[in-house]
Design a protein around this motif. Sequence first.
Motif, short mmCIF file in Angstrom:
data_model
loop_
_atom_site.label_atom_id
_atom_site.label_comp_id
_atom_site.label_asym_id
_atom_site.label_seq_id
_atom_site.Cartn_x
_atom_site.Cartn_y
_atom_site.Cartn_z
N VAL A 1 0.85 -1.19 0.00
CA VAL A 1 0.00 0.00 0.00
C VAL A 1 0.89 1.23 0.00
N GLU A 2 0.67 2.10 -0.97
CA GLU A 2 1.44 3.34 -1.06
C GLU A 2 0.72 4.44 -0.29
N TYR B 1 -9.11 11.86 -3.69
CA TYR B 1 -8.48 10.54 -3.72
C TYR B 1 -9.44 9.49 -3.18
N SER B 2 -9.22 8.26 -3.57
CA SER B 2 -9.88 7.14 -2.94
C SER B 2 -9.01 6.76 -1.73
N VAL B 3 -9.53 7.00 -0.55
CA VAL B 3 -8.78 6.77 0.68
C VAL B 3 -9.32 5.52 1.36
N SER B 4 -8.44 4.61 1.74
CA SER B 4 -8.87 3.36 2.37
C SER B 4 -8.18 3.09 3.70
N GLY B 5 -7.50 4.11 4.22
CA GLY B 5 -6.86 3.93 5.52
C GLY B 5 -5.98 5.11 5.87
N LEU B 6 -5.38 5.02 7.06
CA LEU B 6 -4.39 6.01 7.47
C LEU B 6 -3.37 5.36 8.38
N ARG B 7 -2.22 6.01 8.46
CA ARG B 7 -1.16 5.61 9.38
C ARG B 7 -0.92 6.76 10.35
N TYR B 8 -0.81 6.40 11.62
CA TYR B 8 -0.55 7.37 12.68
C TYR B 8 0.67 6.90 13.44
N ALA C 1 -12.89 1.84 1.13
CA ALA C 1 -12.45 3.03 0.41
C ALA C 1 -13.58 4.05 0.24
N LYS C 2 -13.22 5.30 0.44
CA LYS C 2 -14.15 6.40 0.25
C LYS C 2 -13.40 7.52 -0.47
N THR C 3 -14.03 8.10 -1.47
CA THR C 3 -13.41 9.17 -2.23
C THR C 3 -13.69 10.50 -1.56
N GLY C 4 -12.64 11.29 -1.41
CA GLY C 4 -12.78 12.60 -0.81
C GLY C 4 -11.50 13.38 -0.91
N GLN C 5 -11.58 14.66 -0.58
CA GLN C 5 -10.42 15.55 -0.62
C GLN C 5 -9.94 15.94 0.77
N HIS C 6 -10.74 15.64 1.79
CA HIS C 6 -10.42 16.04 3.15
C HIS C 6 -10.42 14.81 4.07
N LEU C 7 -9.42 14.75 4.94
CA LEU C 7 -9.27 13.64 5.87
C LEU C 7 -9.22 14.19 7.29
N ARG C 8 -9.93 13.54 8.20
CA ARG C 8 -9.93 13.96 9.61
C ARG C 8 -9.65 12.74 10.49
N LEU C 9 -8.64 12.87 11.34
CA LEU C 9 -8.41 11.91 12.42
C LEU C 9 -8.86 12.62 13.69
N SER D 1 -0.76 14.22 20.46
CA SER D 1 0.43 14.54 19.69
C SER D 1 0.60 13.52 18.57
N ALA D 2 1.41 13.88 17.60
CA ALA D 2 1.69 12.98 16.48
C ALA D 2 3.04 13.32 15.89
N ALA D 3 3.75 12.29 15.47
CA ALA D 3 4.97 12.50 14.70
C ALA D 3 4.62 12.54 13.22
N GLU D 4 3.74 11.63 12.78
CA GLU D 4 3.33 11.57 11.38
C GLU D 4 1.90 11.05 11.27
N ILE D 5 1.18 11.55 10.27
CA ILE D 5 -0.14 11.02 9.91
C ILE D 5 -0.20 11.01 8.40
N TYR D 6 -0.51 9.85 7.81
CA TYR D 6 -0.59 9.70 6.36
C TYR D 6 -1.90 9.04 5.97
N ALA D 7 -2.44 9.45 4.83
CA ALA D 7 -3.59 8.77 4.24
C ALA D 7 -3.08 7.63 3.38
N LEU D 8 -3.86 6.56 3.28
CA LEU D 8 -3.50 5.41 2.46
C LEU D 8 -4.55 5.22 1.38
N ASN D 9 -4.10 4.82 0.20
CA ASN D 9 -5.06 4.53 -0.85
C ASN D 9 -5.04 3.06 -1.18
#
Length: 128
Positions: free
Chosen positions: A2-3, A41-48, A99-107, A120-128
């Motif tokens: 997954v990229e 984007y079609s977003v199907s996950g995130l990394r925290y 997967a859900k298509t959208g332009q905005h992501l909220r954690l 706090s967070a060091a990194e947060i990424y969306a996954l497609n």
Amino acid sequence: MVEPLVVHHCPLPVLPTSRAGTMVYGLAALDSSGRNMGASYSVSGLRYLPRQDGGSGAVNGRIGQYEVYVSTDGTNWGTAVATGAFANDASQKEVRFTAKTGQHLRLRAVSEVAGNPWTSAAEIYALN
């Protein structure tokens, strides 16, 4: 493999800490704000990735319970695409959802592991 969509690094800065690579956010900021990914984007996950600075303070701000939202306009969020609780450790967390298509992501941080009013967070990424 997954990229990740490189959406943002340390979004929603409220109080920058003196520790490199870590930002601290008030829960209210995470509750009310999402991140514009710049395109749809079609977003199907995130990394925290929780803060990685070590020491006794590293536990401060770890997200406990969470909700994830995807929106096309950044105003209408609908229902959460994922909910759950992160393990209280420094490892990278991955949340997968249909997967859900959208332009905005909220954690949304519903809670912090020690009951503090910040996260706090060091990194947060969306996954497609």
